[in-house]
Each structure stands twice: as C-alpha cells, then as structure tokens.
Write a protein that holds these residues in place. Structure first.
Motif, PDB file in Angstrom:
ATOM      1  N   LEU A 139       0.717  -1.124   0.152  1.00 17.66           N
ATOM      2  CA  LEU A 139      -0.019   0.063   0.120  1.00 17.66           C
ATOM      3  C   LEU A 139       0.903   1.158  -0.084  1.00 17.66           C
ATOM      4  CD1 LEU A 139      -2.815   1.133   0.166  1.00 17.66           C
ATOM      5  CD2 LEU A 139      -2.649   1.180   2.662  1.00 17.66           C
ATOM      6  N   ALA A 140       1.812   1.163   0.788  1.00 17.31           N
ATOM      7  CA  ALA A 140       2.805   2.351   0.916  1.00 17.31           C
ATOM      8  C   ALA A 140       3.322   2.897  -0.671  1.00 17.31           C
ATOM      9  CB  ALA A 140       3.906   1.966   1.813  1.00 17.31           C
TER      10      ALA A 140
ATOM     11  N   SER B 285       7.304 -10.381  -1.334  1.00 20.71           N
ATOM     12  CA  SER B 285       7.792  -9.106  -1.168  1.00 20.71           C
ATOM     13  C   SER B 285       8.885  -8.742  -2.185  1.00 20.71           C
ATOM     14  CB  SER B 285       7.971  -8.796   0.273  1.00 20.71           C
ATOM     15  OG  SER B 285       9.321  -9.403   0.599  1.00 20.71           O
ATOM     16  N   GLY B 286       9.686  -9.768  -2.540  1.00 17.42           N
ATOM     17  CA  GLY B 286      10.820  -9.670  -3.252  1.00 17.42           C
ATOM     18  C   GLY B 286      10.218  -9.979  -4.614  1.00 17.42           C
TER      19      GLY B 286
ATOM     20  N   GLY C  13      11.067   5.559  -4.646  1.00 13.49           N
ATOM     21  CA  GLY C  13       9.971   5.513  -3.598  1.00 13.49           C
ATOM     22  C   GLY C  13       8.879   4.234  -4.063  1.00 13.49           C
ATOM     23  N   VAL C  14       9.054   3.631  -5.150  1.00 16.11           N
ATOM     24  CA  VAL C  14       8.131   2.511  -5.554  1.00 16.11           C
ATOM     25  C   VAL C  14       8.907   1.466  -5.840  1.00 16.11           C
ATOM     26  CG1 VAL C  14       6.271   1.879  -7.007  1.00 16.11           C
ATOM     27  CG2 VAL C  14       6.639   4.272  -6.370  1.00 16.11           C
ATOM     28  N   THR C  15       9.630   1.375  -6.576  1.00 17.71           N
ATOM     29  CA  THR C  15      10.264   0.147  -7.319  1.00 17.71           C
ATOM     30  C   THR C  15      11.988   0.299  -7.023  1.00 17.71           C
ATOM     31  OG1 THR C  15      10.643   0.755  -9.591  1.00 17.71           O
ATOM     32  CG2 THR C  15       8.577  -0.554  -8.973  1.00 17.71           C
ATOM     33  N   ASP C  16      12.347   1.054  -6.310  1.00 10.88           N
ATOM     34  CA  ASP C  16      14.019   1.198  -6.215  1.00 10.88           C
ATOM     35  C   ASP C  16      14.537   0.606  -4.922  1.00 10.88           C
ATOM     36  OD1 ASP C  16      12.558   2.782  -4.242  1.00 10.88           O
ATOM     37  OD2 ASP C  16      13.664   4.831  -4.457  1.00 10.88           O
ATOM     38  N   LYS C  17      13.652  -0.439  -4.448  1.00 14.88           N
ATOM     39  CA  LYS C  17      14.308  -1.293  -3.434  1.00 14.88           C
ATOM     40  C   LYS C  17      14.357  -2.606  -3.820  1.00 14.88           C
ATOM     41  CE  LYS C  17      11.047   0.005  -0.381  1.00 14.88           C
ATOM     42  NZ  LYS C  17      10.316   0.486  -1.437  1.00 14.88           N
ATOM     43  N   ASN C  18      14.311  -3.744  -2.880  1.00 13.65           N
ATOM     44  CA  ASN C  18      14.760  -5.056  -3.372  1.00 13.65           C
ATOM     45  C   ASN C  18      13.175  -5.756  -2.620  1.00 13.65           C
ATOM     46  OD1 ASN C  18      16.961  -5.108  -4.687  1.00 13.65           O
ATOM     47  ND2 ASN C  18      18.030  -5.090  -2.743  1.00 13.65           N
ATOM     48  N   TYR C  19      12.285  -5.071  -2.176  1.00 14.13           N
ATOM     49  CA  TYR C  19      11.101  -5.462  -1.539  1.00 14.13           C
ATOM     50  C   TYR C  19      10.116  -4.663  -1.466  1.00 14.13           C
ATOM     51  CZ  TYR C  19      12.516  -2.625   2.230  1.00 14.13           C
ATOM     52  OH  TYR C  19      13.124  -1.611   2.860  1.00 14.13           O
ATOM     53  N   TYR C  20       8.617  -5.089  -1.514  1.00 15.50           N
ATOM     54  CA  TYR C  20       7.449  -4.032  -1.405  1.00 15.50           C
ATOM     55  C   TYR C  20       7.311  -4.160   0.097  1.00 15.50           C
ATOM     56  CZ  TYR C  20       6.331  -3.193  -6.361  1.00 15.50           C
ATOM     57  OH  TYR C  20       6.247  -2.670  -7.679  1.00 15.50           O
ATOM     58  N   THR C  21       6.669  -3.226   0.676  1.00 17.57           N
ATOM     59  CA  THR C  21       6.254  -2.994   1.975  1.00 17.57           C
ATOM     60  C   THR C  21       5.127  -3.993   2.163  1.00 17.57           C
ATOM     61  OG1 THR C  21       7.077  -0.859   2.183  1.00 17.57           O
ATOM     62  CG2 THR C  21       5.355  -1.542   4.064  1.00 17.57           C
ATOM     63  N   ASN C  22       5.126  -4.605   3.284  1.00 20.70           N
ATOM     64  CA  ASN C  22       4.065  -5.628   3.728  1.00 20.70           C
ATOM     65  C   ASN C  22       2.562  -4.946   3.815  1.00 20.70           C
ATOM     66  OD1 ASN C  22       3.395  -8.159   4.444  1.00 20.70           O
ATOM     67  ND2 ASN C  22       5.361  -8.346   5.517  1.00 20.70           N
ATOM     68  N   SER C  23       1.717  -5.518   3.053  1.00 22.44           N
ATOM     69  CA  SER C  23       0.275  -5.041   3.127  1.00 22.44           C
ATOM     70  C   SER C  23       0.025  -3.591   3.501  1.00 22.44           C
ATOM     71  CB  SER C  23      -0.383  -6.005   4.286  1.00 22.44           C
ATOM     72  OG  SER C  23       0.126  -5.601   5.645  1.00 22.44           O
ATOM     73  N   TYR C  24      -0.427  -3.176   4.627  1.00 24.16           N
ATOM     74  CA  TYR C  24      -0.632  -1.741   4.691  1.00 24.16           C
ATOM     75  C   TYR C  24       0.244  -1.003   5.785  1.00 24.16           C
ATOM     76  CZ  TYR C  24      -2.482  -3.873   9.060  1.00 24.16           C
ATOM     77  OH  TYR C  24      -2.746  -4.828  10.269  1.00 24.16           O
TER      78      TYR C  24
ATOM     79  N   GLY D 192      14.296 -10.977  -0.571  1.00 23.00           N
ATOM     80  CA  GLY D 192      13.630  -9.708  -0.237  1.00 23.00           C
ATOM     81  C   GLY D 192      13.424  -9.348   1.403  1.00 23.00           C
ATOM     82  N   LYS D 193      13.318 -10.094   2.372  1.00 19.79           N
ATOM     83  CA  LYS D 193      13.241  -9.957   3.608  1.00 19.79           C
ATOM     84  C   LYS D 193      14.695  -9.797   4.018  1.00 19.79           C
ATOM     85  CE  LYS D 193       9.197  -9.824   4.478  1.00 19.79           C
ATOM     86  NZ  LYS D 193       8.440  -8.709   5.097  1.00 19.79           N
ATOM     87  N   VAL D 194      15.818 -10.402   3.672  1.00 19.97           N
ATOM     88  CA  VAL D 194      16.950  -9.913   4.405  1.00 19.97           C
ATOM     89  C   VAL D 194      17.314  -8.340   3.812  1.00 19.97           C
ATOM     90  CG1 VAL D 194      19.537 -10.145   3.514  1.00 19.97           C
ATOM     91  CG2 VAL D 194      18.243 -12.096   3.722  1.00 19.97           C
ATOM     92  N   ALA D 195      16.922  -7.731   2.762  1.00 20.12           N
ATOM     93  CA  ALA D 195      16.888  -6.308   2.389  1.00 20.12           C
ATOM     94  C   ALA D 195      15.973  -5.549   3.380  1.00 20.12           C
ATOM     95  CB  ALA D 195      16.444  -6.122   0.862  1.00 20.12           C
ATOM     96  N   GLU D 196      14.984  -6.041   3.513  1.00 22.25           N
ATOM     97  CA  GLU D 196      13.733  -5.393   4.414  1.00 22.25           C
ATOM     98  C   GLU D 196      14.342  -5.229   5.888  1.00 22.25           C
ATOM     99  OE1 GLU D 196      10.731  -6.608   7.054  1.00 22.25           O
ATOM    100  OE2 GLU D 196       9.285  -6.321   5.440  1.00 22.25           O
ATOM    101  N   ARG D 197      14.803  -6.408   6.299  1.00 21.21           N
ATOM    102  CA  ARG D 197      15.470  -6.222   7.710  1.00 21.21           C
ATOM    103  C   ARG D 197      16.671  -5.263   8.012  1.00 21.21           C
ATOM    104  NH1 ARG D 197      17.909 -11.524   9.423  1.00 21.21           N
ATOM    105  NH2 ARG D 197      19.550 -10.815   8.234  1.00 21.21           N
TER     106      ARG D 197
END
Length: 705
Positions: free
Chosen positions: A492-493, A547-548, A563-574, A683-688
């Motif tokens: 959502l973010a 997410s990845g 701010g949208v696709t410039d990371k290795n993961y999407y933010t979880n849900s809301y 994806g979660k490694v990058a998020e953490r």
C-alpha cells in the motif's frame, strides 16, 4: 503460403492477427494507449521482415525475435520490455513442464496407493510430484488468462504447488478432540486422561494436521482446553498418595506441589516437541500457534503461567524456541487492568515477550472482537495473521475453521499504471478484484473434486467444520464453504507514492486514500460474500518471498521508480515502510484503522532497538489497546544467542561473553513467525537491513509512549 512450425513440431498456417494481439496485449499490460491502427502497422513491419527471408515456413521463436526487433526499432521500448518479460516467463514454464506434465496429471488425480507404506494425503502426493513441478502443472491446467496474471506478477496464487491437493490452515478444537480420541491412520489414540498425555497429544494433533495441509495450525483456546486434564491429574495424584500413605497431614499442599511439577514437565514437553518433531515427510517442524490468556478457571490460569514460564526458559541450552507462535489475548475485566483477576498473567506475558519476542498480543476489546465476545464467541488468530470469525454459511468463530486459500493483488503495479489518475486506479483495481475472485472460484472448482480420503486426518477425523457428516468418498465441498477465501494485497505504501507522491505515514491525505483503497477491497469482499455464499475476506497479505518477487517483476517492466520500485522488496500489506522515521505512538495510530477493515487477517509490529524492558512492552500494548482499535500486534527486536552455550548476546557483541564462542545465532520475526536469520528470503534480508527502530532517539522525536 507460409507455415509456422510450433514448438511441438506441428505446422499451422501463418495468422498475422496473433502478432497484432500479442503486441496489443503487451501494451494493455502496462496501460499503454496503443491504437488498433498502430498495432496493425507494427504487425505489417513484422510481416515485411518475414517476407525478406523468402521462406515457406518459420518457427515461433523466429517470429518472436522479429517482433522484438520491430518494437525496438520503432521506439516501442516500454511495450518491448513487457513482451520480452512475458516471453521469458513462458519459456521458463515450458522448460519446467516438459515431459512431467502427463506424469503429474496422473499422480494429481489418482487417489489409490501403489505402496502400502505411502499415505494418501497431501504430503505423500506432494513428495512424489515435487513442489516446483506441480506449480507449473497447475499453471498449465488453469485458464490461460489466469495463469498469465500469476506469471506476469499481477496476481499471486499462494502455495501454487498445493493448488490441486489441499487447503491452507485450521484452528483446532483441541479439547473436543482430546476428549474423544482420534486415529492417525495406524490405530486409535484413546482420549487423554491426564495433563501429560494431553500435552503430548496436542503436539501430535498439530503434526498430523499439518501433514494434510499447506499452511499453519493453531490451538484456538489452549489454556481452557488443557484445564480439565489438570483436574484429572490432580485426582490421580491424590488417589496415589492416599493409597500409599493414607490420610496424611497437608495432603492438599503436597498434591499441588507434585501437580505443579507434572504440569511444568508437560508444558516443557510441548515447547521441546514443537521445535523438534517434524511433519510433511520430515521437511519441517509444524507451523504452530497457541492462543491463551483468557482462563475460565484457576487450572487454566496454571496452564497459562507455567507454559509462559517454560517458553521463557528456552530450549536445552536456553536457545530461542522458534515455535509455537504464542498469542496472548488481552481483555479488560479479565487480565488488562491491575484489579483484574489475571492481571499477573498479562504482566508475565509482557516479561516473556521482552526476552523472547513471543507472545504476540490480541486485543479482545477492539470493537470487532468485542462484538463477538459479548455473544460468547471468542476471537483467536493463527500464524502470522489469519483471522477467521464471520461465517455466511453457519455459526461464526474460529473453531474447526481455517482459511482455504488466498490470492494477492500486486497493488503497486496498479498505482504505477494509473499514472496519478485516482479514478483510473479504482477502475484497474476493480478489474484485479474481479480476476482475483475468478482465480479463487477456479481454485474452488478444483478443490471440490477432492474427497474426504484425500485429507484423511483433518476431514476423515472430522476436525474441520463441514466434515461432520461426510464419509471417505464424499467431496470436501462442505468444508470449503465453511472456511474463508482471502483476497490480499501488498505494498500500500508504494502504491500511494505512485499515486500521490507520498505514503500514508507521511501525509494525512495519503492516509485517507490508503483507507479508501483497502476499504474498497473489503467492500468488494462483502458484496460477493452474499452473492457467492462464500466467506470472502480482505486479507493483509504476510508477504515473505512475495515481497521480493513482485518488485523484481515490476522493475523488469517499469524500471526503478523512486519510492516505488527502487528497493528489493515491497512493504508488507498496509504497514508504514520499515525505513521511515516514525514514533511508536504514530505507527500504532496510523495502522490501527486497517485492522478492522482487514477481516481476513491483520497485524502491526513495533520494532525496538535492542532488548526492551518488560515495562516498555506493557506500555506499548497498554497504549494501543486502551486508545485505539488495534487488534493483533507484536514487539520486534533482533535476538542473538550463542549456539554453544545458549547465552543471550547483545547486538553490539561479536562473541559470547560467557564462553567466548563466535558461533552466534540470530533470530528475527519475518512476517508473523520467528525465523533463523539465515532462512530469510532475499527480499526480507533487504527489508530487515532497512528496518529502523521505533524507539531510537536518532530516528524519531518521540521516545516513549
């Protein structure tokens, strides 16, 4: 006359409309406004290049190469990317399917056993088929337009390898099953008669259930289900003492001391078993959850207290138990306030959470939980967030019910395609919702072909609501109508950034729009709940690997958008993005409204810098549960311990202060369950790595609630 040689060797007459449709389809995939005449013009250029070859037959691959060249040469870079991406995905599928298709089809349908030692359940079939092969088989057997949505990353069909074999998860009516006994396939397990056997059998219930399903399982009312067996053990101990010693002084006190020891051993056994006993052909320990905290008797309160204390001790060397996931339910009048009878259990739960990240907490005073509570139906949750209460086809509540299957929508992609046009966004969202529903209805049509004997434990032993009057040859369709069907979403973010330039953590208007978007999904579910008489639910997807996956597919089509696709993961849900600087209070306030909307599952995390104090954990939960409508939440922090001696290690230490070892194990929470660090997906490694603590003064202005 020109012939096209198909990949299987067949020769068919050349049809230029197929090229036109492929070009138009690629344009539509990214909402590119390509006119019919432009598509035909590009097709004509492809034909011209084919004619230059002066051949009477041409392969499909050669035609696709020419199409790619024409798109590039004529400035259709964006369409070319989408065309190439889809072509790559289809190539992967063909390579995976290969000669396995016929074999998989036979195994997936066949319900008889070739070997007496091989079962007839989900695990046995999946073992033979192999997970990856069955994914591509399922894509091949579903309607092409549905398969394409998954392949391209518009929708995601969770646990695709299980699509034709089994269902997701279950809240077990533990006390009911233990009191009547059950059969795991090799003989009858008699009803439990004491707390030790009840505890052991509760683990076997989780293990046996998981062998029939692809998701997790929970004890929905663990403390109260275990309490009667404490009474049985008390009576047995008393009778034994009286038999050996007669009427002795202080008999009650002696019995209670012995009982305490017995219960402690039983609860320790549960923690040990759920971290060592394997399911699914030995591939993993059960994904288990235990709901507790609302004792209806002093014996149930004893279960709560001792179980939490034993979990707090950890495993043999003090290592962190990964399972079970513990949910402590908080209720005013029961345990929330100092004058409540079981307030001490709430304080204990906060203490254990400050050390072990478990338990999570559930607010039964949230209005949507209280509504049921006042009618005698107590909410429970499972795993990372599965929430099952309402029921269009029967009595509400979690007992004997689970989520059947979820489909998740790639929300950021719709945000990108809308190009800032909010009306267009909701039009595209409506399209994806209809397709998500269609995908789940298709899954329903596949699953209803299964018979009770295909889920021999959960259906054959009547653990699932709807199975009560079914025999082994009956369809499991009545079960499918009792469970929930989740329509989930991710990112959502990022969606809001794509639409309005800001996410819901940094702008009030963006937050309002976020609420409107998720409410739109919920309204769709509520509408078709009555139309289809299925329990459609709005699901805040716990995107782990997804997410990845989604973001990599979107980067391939749209490139990297700030701010949208410039990371290795999407933010979880809301969730508010993990990298965003925000206070504990603000994060709770902003995420709380989504809990009520997401009636298929929801969660909020607070990330802490280092091991929190029990008082801090309690202050956070108290604020959330007394001031907001938030329901399910937990406290996150990075946990480390020594593999050699079990000593807890601070994050600043490189080796064990007790034994000097550098053999250090890290544990974090992924989406709802705890996990060893090395088992995180990319994806979660990058998020953490991006997670900011919500109590870190360097990052926020508000340190305390």
């Amino acid at each position: 006359m020109l012939y096209v040689v198909k990949r299987d060797g067949r020769r068919v007459q050349f049809d230029s409309t197929k090229i036109t449709n492929a070009i138009k389809g690629s344009a539509e995939e990214i909402a590119f406004n390509l006119k019919e005449s432009e598509a035909i013009e590009l097709t004509q250029k492809v034909i011209e290049q084919i004619e230059k070859k002066k051949v009477t037959e041409i392969t499909v691959e050669e035609i696709q190469n020419i199409v790619e060249n024409v798109l590039q040469e004529n400035g259709c870079e964006v369409i070319w990317r989408t065309y190439c991406n889809y072509r790559r995905e289809r190539t992967k599928i063909r390579e995976k399917k290969s000669d396995l298709m016929k074999v998989i089809e036979r195994i997936g349908i066949e319900t008889d056993r070739d070997n007496a030692n091989v079962g007839n359940n989900f695990s046995s079939k999946l073992l033979r088929i192999a997970s990856e092969a069955n994914k591509w088989h399922n894509l091949g057997m579903m309607p092409k337009h549905l398969a394409k949505l998954h392949e391209n990353g518009d929708l995601y069909y969770h646990d695709l390898d299980s699509y034709n074999l089994t269902i997701n998860c279950l809240n077990i009516e533990t006390g009911k099953i233990l009191n009547r006994g059950f059969n795991t396939g090799y003989g009858t397990i008699l009803p439990a008669k004491r707390i030790e056997s009840a505890a052991e059998l509760s683990c076997i219930l989780l293990q046996s259930t998981q062998n029939d399903m692809f998701g997790g399982q929970s004890h929905a009312n663990f403390d109260n289900d275990m309490a009667p067996f404490i009474g049985m053990s008390r009576k047995e101990i008393r009778n034994e003492y009286k038999e050996y010693f007669g009427d002795i002084e202080n008999l009650d006190e002696i019995v209670e001391k012995k009982l305490e020891k017995v219960v402690r051993q039983a609860m320790q056994g549960i923690v040990y078993n759920l971290n060592t006993m394997h399911s699914r052909a030995g591939s993993q320990v059960p994904f288990s959850s235990i709901n507790l905290g609302l004792p209806e008797s002093e014996d149930a309160a004893m279960v709560d207290r001792i179980f939490l204390e034993e979990y707090e001790k950890g495993l043999g060397k003090g290592e962190q138990p990964i399972f079970p996931n513990i949910i402590f339910r908080v209720k005013k009048g029961v345990n929330r306030e100092p004058d409540d009878p079981y307030y001490y259990l709430y304080k204990l739960a906060c203490r254990v959470a400050s050390k072990r990240m478990n338990p999570m907490f559930m607010n039964l005073d949230a209005d949507f939980n209280k509504e049921y509570y006042d009618k005698g139906v107590i909410a429970a949750t499972m795993g990372c967030r599965t929430y099952i209460m309402s029921n269009v086809n029967g009595e509400p509540g979690p007992a004997g019910r689970g989520n059947i299957a979820p489909t998740t929508i790639n929300l950021p992609r719709i945000g990108i395609l809308a190009k800032g046009d909010i009306n267009r966004f909701f039009s595209l969202l409506d399209n994806r919702l209809e397709l998500a529903r269609e995908s789940l209805l298709h899954r329903y049509s596949v699953l209803k072909r299964l018979k009770v004997k295909d889920l021999p434990f959960v259906a054959g032993e009547h653990l699932m609501r709807g199975s009560e009057n079914l025999s082994s040859e009956d369809s499991i369709e009545p079960i499918l109508r009792q469970g929930t069907w989740g329509i989930g979403f991710i990112g959502l973010a990022e969606t809001l950034v794509a639409l309005v330039g800001k996410h819901h953590g940094e702008d009030k208007e963006a937050h309002k729009l976020g609420i409107k978007i998720v409410s739109h999904i919920r309204e769709f579910c509520d509408k078709y709940r009555e139309v289809d008489k299925l329990n459609w639910s709005c699901y805040a997807t716990p995107a782990e690997g997804l997410s990845g996956k989604f973001i990599l597919q979107d980067q391939g089509v749209f490139g990297k958008i700030k701010g949208v696709t410039d990371k290795n993961y999407y933010t979880n849900s809301y969730h508010i993005p993990v990298w965003y600087k925000i206070s504990i209070k603000d994060k709770i306030d902003l995420e709380a409204p989504f809990h009520k909307i997401c009636n298929g599952g929801h969660i909020t995390y607070i990330e802490m810098d280092g091991y929190p104090e029990p008082e801090d954990v309690k202050a956070i939960i108290d604020y959330a549960y007394k001031n907001t409508n938030i329901s399910y939440m937990g406290i996150n922090f990075h946990m480390r311990y020594c593999r050699d001696c079990g000593e807890r290690i601070e994050n600043t230490e490189t080796n064990c202060p007790k034994c000097g070892s550098y053999n250090i194990q890290g544990v974090s929470r992924v989406t709802g369950y705890l996990s060893l660090d090395e088992r995180f997906g990319a994806g979660k490694v990058a998020e953490r790595a991006d997670r900011l603590s919500h109590n870190d003064e360097k990052h926020i202005n508000t340190y305390k609630i």
